[in-house]
Motif scaffolding. Structure first.
Motif, short mmCIF file in Angstrom:
data_model
loop_
_atom_site.label_atom_id
_atom_site.label_comp_id
_atom_site.label_asym_id
_atom_site.label_seq_id
_atom_site.Cartn_x
_atom_site.Cartn_y
_atom_site.Cartn_z
N ASN A 21 0.88 -1.15 0.00
CA ASN A 21 0.00 0.00 0.00
C ASN A 21 0.92 1.21 0.00
O ASN A 21 1.66 1.41 0.95
N PRO A 22 0.88 2.00 -1.06
CA PRO A 22 1.82 3.12 -1.16
C PRO A 22 1.74 4.09 0.02
O PRO A 22 2.64 4.84 0.26
N PRO A 49 3.93 4.68 -14.38
CA PRO A 49 3.59 4.00 -15.64
C PRO A 49 4.83 3.61 -16.46
O PRO A 49 4.89 2.52 -17.02
N ALA A 50 5.84 4.49 -16.50
CA ALA A 50 7.06 4.19 -17.26
C ALA A 50 7.84 3.07 -16.60
O ALA A 50 8.36 2.17 -17.28
N VAL A 51 7.91 3.08 -15.28
CA VAL A 51 8.65 2.05 -14.55
C VAL A 51 7.94 0.70 -14.70
O VAL A 51 8.58 -0.33 -14.87
N ALA A 52 6.60 0.71 -14.67
CA ALA A 52 5.83 -0.53 -14.85
C ALA A 52 6.08 -1.12 -16.24
O ALA A 52 6.15 -2.33 -16.40
N GLN A 53 6.24 -0.25 -17.23
CA GLN A 53 6.51 -0.72 -18.58
C GLN A 53 7.82 -1.51 -18.63
O GLN A 53 7.98 -2.43 -19.41
N ASP A 54 8.74 -1.15 -17.73
CA ASP A 54 10.03 -1.84 -17.66
C ASP A 54 10.01 -3.01 -16.67
O ASP A 54 11.05 -3.56 -16.34
N GLY A 55 8.83 -3.36 -16.15
CA GLY A 55 8.72 -4.54 -15.29
C GLY A 55 8.97 -4.29 -13.82
O GLY A 55 9.27 -5.21 -13.08
N GLY A 56 8.81 -3.06 -13.39
CA GLY A 56 9.05 -2.76 -11.97
C GLY A 56 8.06 -1.78 -11.40
O GLY A 56 7.01 -1.52 -11.99
N ASP A 57 8.39 -1.26 -10.25
CA ASP A 57 7.54 -0.27 -9.59
C ASP A 57 8.43 0.59 -8.71
O ASP A 57 9.58 0.23 -8.42
N ILE A 58 7.89 1.71 -8.30
CA ILE A 58 8.61 2.62 -7.42
C ILE A 58 7.63 3.10 -6.37
O ILE A 58 6.49 3.41 -6.70
N GLU A 59 8.04 3.08 -5.12
CA GLU A 59 7.16 3.47 -4.03
C GLU A 59 7.77 4.63 -3.26
O GLU A 59 8.96 4.64 -2.96
N PHE A 60 6.92 5.59 -2.92
CA PHE A 60 7.34 6.71 -2.07
C PHE A 60 7.52 6.19 -0.65
O PHE A 60 6.65 5.52 -0.12
N ARG A 86 3.85 12.57 -4.59
CA ARG A 86 3.10 11.33 -4.88
C ARG A 86 2.37 11.42 -6.21
O ARG A 86 2.35 10.47 -6.99
N GLU A 87 1.74 12.57 -6.46
CA GLU A 87 0.98 12.72 -7.70
C GLU A 87 1.90 12.63 -8.92
O GLU A 87 1.59 11.93 -9.89
N LEU A 88 3.04 13.31 -8.87
CA LEU A 88 3.99 13.23 -9.98
C LEU A 88 4.50 11.80 -10.18
O LEU A 88 4.62 11.33 -11.30
N LEU A 89 4.79 11.11 -9.07
CA LEU A 89 5.26 9.73 -9.17
C LEU A 89 4.18 8.85 -9.81
O LEU A 89 4.47 8.05 -10.71
N ASP A 90 2.92 9.00 -9.37
CA ASP A 90 1.83 8.17 -9.89
C ASP A 90 1.53 8.45 -11.36
O ASP A 90 1.29 7.53 -12.13
#
Length: 193
Positions: free
Chosen positions: A106-107, A134-145, A125-129
């Motif tokens: 849960n972010p 979306p770009a990081v998910a395209q590369d098979g990952g995620d990023i959390e604040f 958070r808004e800029l990250l979301d």
């Protein structure tokens, strides 16, 4: 769904040790979850099966994909067909991907920041979301604040991003520059484990 109905696509990621598998069906209803070893994966029948392969070192589950990180020694040529078989069998058997009683990432949890910075944190958070995830998910990952303190944004890399040779550059050159551009209070971005 029968085996003949399922087609799983694979995509390379910027991390040569990680491949993204897209089964064409929902993997996770909400959130993401990143397993880094067999013990962490007890809550997921799919991840547990994948970790039975000695060369699997990471399993990342998202809404519509599974990212697998392998050991340096393993060959994708040998590993990929085995992983494809496990993922296909799992979805055809209609077992749960994750047990219902497990809370996925849960972010909003595990974050640290001063309440006086709440407005800045909302912008981050808004800029990250909107721009980064979306770009990081395209590369098979995620990023959390994970936090904000004295101008430093703390982020956690997951999936293919973790251990990726280009992740540090992405973090510094891409994400840090963008956040600094839109939010003057941001002076640095750091990765946390």
């Amino acid at each position: 769904m029968g085996l003949e109905d399922m087609f799983i696509q694979t995509e390379q990621t910027p991390n040569p040790l990680t491949v993204k598998f897209l089964p064409g069906v929902e993997v996770m209803k909400t959130g993401t979850i990143d397993f880094r070893n067999k013990d962490e994966a007890d809550c997921s029948p799919l991840a547990s099966r994948l970790f039975q392969l000695e060369s699997v070192e990471g399993v990342f589950l998202s809404s519509d994909f599974v990212s697998i990180t392998k050991s340096e020694e393993a060959s994708w040529q040998e590993l990929k067909p085995i992983v494809l078989g496990i993922i296909m069998e799992h979805f055809v058997s209609q077992q749960p991907v994750i047990h219902d009683d497990i809370v996925v990432n849960n972010p909003k949890q595990d974050t640290k920041y001063d309440e006086s910075d709440a407005e800045v944190v909302g912008q981050i958070r808004e800029l990250l979301d909107v721009r980064v995830r979306p770009a990081v998910a395209q590369d098979g990952g995620d990023i959390e604040f994970r936090g904000f303190k004295e101008g430093v944004v703390f982020l956690q890399l997951q999936g293919s991003c973790q251990g990726c040779p280009s992740a540090t550059m992405t973090l510094k050159m891409g994400i840090e520059n963008m956040l600094k551009h839109y939010i003057p209070e941001v002076v640095e971005v750091r990765a946390v484990n």
